[in-house]
Write a protein that holds these residues in place. Sequence first.
Motif, mmCIF file in Angstrom:
data_model
loop_
_atom_site.group_PDB
_atom_site.id
_atom_site.type_symbol
_atom_site.label_atom_id
_atom_site.label_comp_id
_atom_site.label_asym_id
_atom_site.label_seq_id
_atom_site.Cartn_x
_atom_site.Cartn_y
_atom_site.Cartn_z
ATOM 1 N N SER A 73 0.814 -1.211 0.000
ATOM 2 C CA SER A 73 0.000 0.000 0.000
ATOM 3 C C SER A 73 0.841 1.252 0.000
ATOM 4 N N THR A 74 0.314 2.358 -0.577
ATOM 5 C CA THR A 74 0.977 3.657 -0.462
ATOM 6 C C THR A 74 0.687 4.303 0.889
ATOM 7 N N GLY A 75 -0.022 3.645 1.753
ATOM 8 C CA GLY A 75 -0.209 4.206 3.090
ATOM 9 C C GLY A 75 -1.600 4.040 3.659
ATOM 10 N N ASN A 76 -2.582 4.653 3.047
ATOM 11 C CA ASN A 76 -3.911 4.632 3.644
ATOM 12 C C ASN A 76 -4.498 3.227 3.731
ATOM 13 N N HIS A 77 -4.281 2.428 2.701
ATOM 14 C CA HIS A 77 -4.803 1.064 2.743
ATOM 15 C C HIS A 77 -4.063 0.246 3.808
ATOM 16 N N CYS A 95 3.337 -4.368 3.366
ATOM 17 C CA CYS A 95 4.525 -4.146 2.528
ATOM 18 C C CYS A 95 4.445 -2.758 1.894
ATOM 19 N N LEU A 96 5.507 -1.960 2.089
ATOM 20 C CA LEU A 96 5.515 -0.580 1.591
ATOM 21 C C LEU A 96 6.770 -0.345 0.760
ATOM 22 N N SER A 97 6.668 0.530 -0.252
ATOM 23 C CA SER A 97 7.857 0.867 -1.038
ATOM 24 C C SER A 97 8.667 1.923 -0.285
ATOM 25 N N GLU A 98 9.937 2.077 -0.705
ATOM 26 C CA GLU A 98 10.821 3.053 -0.039
ATOM 27 C C GLU A 98 10.362 4.492 -0.246
ATOM 28 N N HIS A 99 9.461 4.717 -1.205
ATOM 29 C CA HIS A 99 8.947 6.068 -1.463
ATOM 30 C C HIS A 99 7.892 6.514 -0.456
ATOM 31 N N VAL A 100 7.355 5.574 0.274
ATOM 32 C CA VAL A 100 6.285 5.927 1.204
ATOM 33 C C VAL A 100 6.867 6.737 2.369
#
Length: 322
Positions: A73-77, A95-100
Amino acid sequence: MQHVLAAQRRIRGIVWQTPLIPAPQLTQSVEALSIHLKLESLQYTGAFKLRGAANKIMGLTEAEKQRGVITFSTGNHGRAVAYAAREAGVKAVVCLSEHVPKNRVALVEQLGAVAEVMGKSQDEAETHYEHLIRERGYVAVPPFDDPAVIAGQGTVALEMLTEQPELDTLLVPLSGGGLLAGTALAAKAINPQIHIVGVSIDRSPAMLKSLKAEKPVAIEEQETLAGSLLGGIGRENHYTLPLIRKLVDQHVVVKEEAIAAGMRFALEHHSLVIEGAAAVGVAALQQGQVETAGRRIGIILSGSCVEPEQYLALMKENFKKI
Ligand SMILES: *Cc1c(COP(=O)(O)O)cnc(C)c1O
């Protein structure tokens, strides 16, 4: 539609029935009959995403709940899954990407979930997530392309049209399409004539490109004020793409300046902090891309996850321009 009604019953104890408020200044400035704002920005965890996540998790079997749930997720989910899982007594991995942004990672952890930060894009975070599903047997809670998630998001429209049945146009932020597909399903079942508008950002119109190509199209991630609308529609898309193709009447694309103006509008006229992704419906109206004369319009303000420093700087910059 039965699925949306079932979702409404299932998530009642976890999700807040957010307010639907009139927006008289906006109504006047675009010469509509009425405009109402659905304040999912005030929803627990700060976005409508809790609805889909809660519906999915509450609908799992006991055996599935035992295995634990996972998402990317990009955050909210991610926050929504963490919150709903905690309410249901289920272990959650996000699981989050390093851009979050770091504050978003922290928010997930504060809700008791395990944050796995990996990869440069949402697609890479997704690859890691698929790996963990195979290796450790977690149950996936996808951010949009899942029938239970779509039905959960559809409860936003159900609430809006129960409270204001005369709404004839709905403006909905569009990224992966869970909110738009659920909204369109529920709203068209209640009123087949209703005009459904999906609003994408000009910097990441993944669904629009995919609709044109008739298959999922990946696009490069760019900086945007509407970070929650970044990311593709999944390498394989089973539900949101066909539903949106079938049910959505109009698509609009908005630019960064219009998003900033929409955020500022919410602050100035409604004392509301909303994130860029939540401002796209207002932006679409202010850009003059949606028919407003004689219309009763509902706009979903989808979330309020902002980084305070960045938000304040943006509002200052904006106020200086007047
Ligand atoms: C996820 C999200 C959206 C987009 O929803 P999709 O179902 O991916 O189209 C819009 N606004 C906010 C605040 C979100 O978190």
